[in-house]
Design a protein around this motif. Structure first.
Motif, PDB file in Angstrom:
ATOM      1  N   ALA A   1       0.753  -1.007  -0.063  1.00 51.16           N
ATOM      2  CA  ALA A   1       0.011  -0.052   0.001  1.00 51.16           C
ATOM      3  C   ALA A   1       0.888   1.224  -0.071  1.00 51.16           C
ATOM      4  CB  ALA A   1      -0.763  -0.120   1.476  1.00 51.16           C
ATOM      5  N   ALA A   2       1.979   1.038   0.763  1.00 51.02           N
ATOM      6  CA  ALA A   2       2.910   2.160   0.669  1.00 51.02           C
ATOM      7  C   ALA A   2       3.562   2.567  -0.570  1.00 51.02           C
ATOM      8  CB  ALA A   2       4.149   2.009   1.655  1.00 51.02           C
ATOM      9  N   LEU A   3       3.632   1.786  -1.428  1.00 48.40           N
ATOM     10  CA  LEU A   3       4.200   1.753  -2.828  1.00 48.40           C
ATOM     11  C   LEU A   3       3.035   2.491  -3.739  1.00 48.40           C
ATOM     12  CD1 LEU A   3       6.473  -1.303  -3.776  1.00 48.40           C
ATOM     13  CD2 LEU A   3       7.140   1.074  -3.154  1.00 48.40           C
ATOM     14  N   ALA A   4       1.864   2.100  -3.651  1.00 48.10           N
ATOM     15  CA  ALA A   4       0.803   2.502  -4.364  1.00 48.10           C
ATOM     16  C   ALA A   4       0.547   3.987  -3.842  1.00 48.10           C
ATOM     17  CB  ALA A   4      -0.459   1.710  -4.017  1.00 48.10           C
ATOM     18  N   ALA A   5       0.659   4.348  -2.655  1.00 49.20           N
ATOM     19  CA  ALA A   5       0.386   5.846  -2.281  1.00 49.20           C
ATOM     20  C   ALA A   5       1.664   6.617  -2.608  1.00 49.20           C
ATOM     21  CB  ALA A   5       0.387   5.699  -0.500  1.00 49.20           C
ATOM     22  N   ALA A   6       2.687   6.092  -2.764  1.00 46.71           N
ATOM     23  CA  ALA A   6       3.795   6.789  -3.171  1.00 46.71           C
ATOM     24  C   ALA A   6       3.760   7.283  -4.720  1.00 46.71           C
ATOM     25  CB  ALA A   6       5.057   6.333  -3.090  1.00 46.71           C
ATOM     26  N   ALA A   7       3.079   6.376  -5.590  1.00 44.20           N
ATOM     27  CA  ALA A   7       2.784   6.618  -6.889  1.00 44.20           C
ATOM     28  C   ALA A   7       1.782   7.723  -7.037  1.00 44.20           C
ATOM     29  CB  ALA A   7       2.363   5.368  -7.502  1.00 44.20           C
ATOM     30  N   LEU A   8       1.040   8.174  -6.211  1.00 39.10           N
ATOM     31  CA  LEU A   8       0.141   9.229  -6.572  1.00 39.10           C
ATOM     32  C   LEU A   8       0.832  10.402  -6.176  1.00 39.10           C
ATOM     33  CD1 LEU A   8      -2.864   7.549  -4.508  1.00 39.10           C
ATOM     34  CD2 LEU A   8      -2.574   7.866  -7.007  1.00 39.10           C
ATOM     35  N   ILE A   9       1.179  11.054  -7.146  1.00 36.01           N
ATOM     36  CA  ILE A   9       1.904  12.423  -7.193  1.00 36.01           C
ATOM     37  C   ILE A   9       0.864  13.505  -7.100  1.00 36.01           C
ATOM     38  CG2 ILE A   9       3.481  13.980  -8.348  1.00 36.01           C
ATOM     39  CD1 ILE A   9       4.575  11.563  -9.805  1.00 36.01           C
ATOM     40  N   PRO A  10       0.977  14.374  -6.015  1.00 36.46           N
ATOM     41  CA  PRO A  10       0.120  15.645  -5.887  1.00 36.46           C
ATOM     42  C   PRO A  10      -0.005  16.671  -7.053  1.00 36.46           C
ATOM     43  CG  PRO A  10       1.188  15.129  -3.862  1.00 36.46           C
ATOM     44  CD  PRO A  10       1.849  14.219  -4.841  1.00 36.46           C
ATOM     45  N   GLY A  11      -1.282  16.978  -7.703  1.00 39.85           N
ATOM     46  CA  GLY A  11      -1.313  17.917  -8.819  1.00 39.85           C
ATOM     47  C   GLY A  11      -1.230  17.120  -9.863  1.00 39.85           C
TER      48      GLY A  11
ATOM     49  N   PRO B   1      -5.317   4.196  -2.473  1.00 38.44           N
ATOM     50  CA  PRO B   1      -4.636   2.794  -2.875  1.00 38.44           C
ATOM     51  C   PRO B   1      -5.807   1.637  -2.061  1.00 38.44           C
ATOM     52  CG  PRO B   1      -3.095   3.972  -1.569  1.00 38.44           C
ATOM     53  CD  PRO B   1      -4.355   4.874  -1.883  1.00 38.44           C
ATOM     54  N   THR B   2      -5.920   0.599  -3.079  1.00 34.12           N
ATOM     55  CA  THR B   2      -6.941  -0.448  -2.763  1.00 34.12           C
ATOM     56  C   THR B   2      -6.350  -1.717  -2.857  1.00 34.12           C
ATOM     57  OG1 THR B   2      -8.887   0.925  -3.893  1.00 34.12           O
ATOM     58  CG2 THR B   2      -9.249  -1.013  -3.570  1.00 34.12           C
ATOM     59  N   ALA B   3      -6.583  -2.799  -2.052  1.00 32.33           N
ATOM     60  CA  ALA B   3      -6.212  -4.065  -2.206  1.00 32.33           C
ATOM     61  C   ALA B   3      -7.072  -4.784  -3.308  1.00 32.33           C
ATOM     62  CB  ALA B   3      -6.206  -4.779  -0.912  1.00 32.33           C
ATOM     63  N   CYS B   4      -6.358  -5.849  -3.923  1.00 33.47           N
ATOM     64  CA  CYS B   4      -7.092  -6.170  -5.175  1.00 33.47           C
ATOM     65  C   CYS B   4      -6.893  -7.777  -4.672  1.00 33.47           C
ATOM     66  CB  CYS B   4      -6.204  -6.366  -6.304  1.00 33.47           C
ATOM     67  SG  CYS B   4      -6.930  -7.042  -7.741  1.00 33.47           S
ATOM     68  N   GLN B   5      -8.423  -8.300  -4.601  1.00 31.37           N
ATOM     69  CA  GLN B   5      -8.607  -9.612  -4.304  1.00 31.37           C
ATOM     70  C   GLN B   5      -7.932 -10.597  -5.393  1.00 31.37           C
ATOM     71  OE1 GLN B   5      -9.670 -10.540  -1.294  1.00 31.37           O
ATOM     72  NE2 GLN B   5      -9.811  -8.376  -0.682  1.00 31.37           N
ATOM     73  N   CYS B   6      -8.007 -10.175  -6.701  1.00 23.88           N
ATOM     74  CA  CYS B   6      -7.561 -10.982  -7.695  1.00 23.88           C
ATOM     75  C   CYS B   6      -6.056 -11.636  -7.691  1.00 23.88           C
ATOM     76  CB  CYS B   6      -7.829 -10.198  -9.046  1.00 23.88           C
ATOM     77  SG  CYS B   6      -7.331 -11.115 -10.527  1.00 23.88           S
ATOM     78  N   CYS B   7      -5.244 -10.425  -7.617  1.00 21.13           N
ATOM     79  CA  CYS B   7      -3.819 -10.516  -7.619  1.00 21.13           C
ATOM     80  C   CYS B   7      -3.002 -10.441  -6.435  1.00 21.13           C
ATOM     81  CB  CYS B   7      -3.032  -9.762  -8.588  1.00 21.13           C
ATOM     82  SG  CYS B   7      -3.292  -8.077  -8.190  1.00 21.13           S
ATOM     83  N   ARG B   8      -3.846 -10.161  -5.317  1.00 16.88           N
ATOM     84  CA  ARG B   8      -3.354  -9.727  -3.922  1.00 16.88           C
ATOM     85  C   ARG B   8      -2.411  -8.621  -3.952  1.00 16.88           C
ATOM     86  NH1 ARG B   8      -4.862 -14.341  -0.291  1.00 16.88           N
ATOM     87  NH2 ARG B   8      -6.015 -15.836  -1.860  1.00 16.88           N
ATOM     88  N   GLY B   9      -2.491  -7.883  -4.889  1.00 13.19           N
ATOM     89  CA  GLY B   9      -1.528  -6.686  -4.752  1.00 13.19           C
ATOM     90  C   GLY B   9      -2.406  -5.429  -4.442  1.00 13.19           C
ATOM     91  N   TRP B  10      -1.911  -4.427  -4.844  1.00 10.57           N
ATOM     92  CA  TRP B  10      -2.630  -3.010  -4.593  1.00 10.57           C
ATOM     93  C   TRP B  10      -2.714  -2.226  -6.013  1.00 10.57           C
ATOM     94  CZ3 TRP B  10      -4.340  -1.472   0.160  1.00 10.57           C
ATOM     95  CH2 TRP B  10      -4.068  -2.226   1.407  1.00 10.57           C
TER      96      TRP B  10
END
Length: 64
Positions: free
Chosen positions: A28-38, A46-55
């Motif tokens: 989740a931290a990597l998914a949140a870091a990918a969200l660049i403000p602006g 960031p949302t957990a995926c049940q299909c691949c168990r990733g974010w």
């Protein structure tokens, strides 16, 4: 004559399946870091995926 045996066992885990939601982040931290403000959609979270168990970064689901 004996057959040659490799020094390690055969791969027992299958390769990761293709996720319909796109390429996942590991945490989740990597998914949140990918969200660049602006940039891009500011409503992604960031949302957990049940299909691949990733974010994945997806818009929040609305309650009916």
């Amino acid at each position: 004559m004996t057959r040659w045996k490799p020094p390690h066992p055969a791969r027992s885990t299958p390769p990761p399946a293709h996720c319909p939601n796109g390429r996942p982040y590991r945490t989740a931290a990597l998914a949140a870091a990918a969200l660049i403000p602006g940039y891009g959609n500011p409503h992604l979270t960031p949302t957990a995926c049940q299909c691949c168990r990733g974010w994945h970064n997806q818009p929040p689901k609305e309650h009916p």
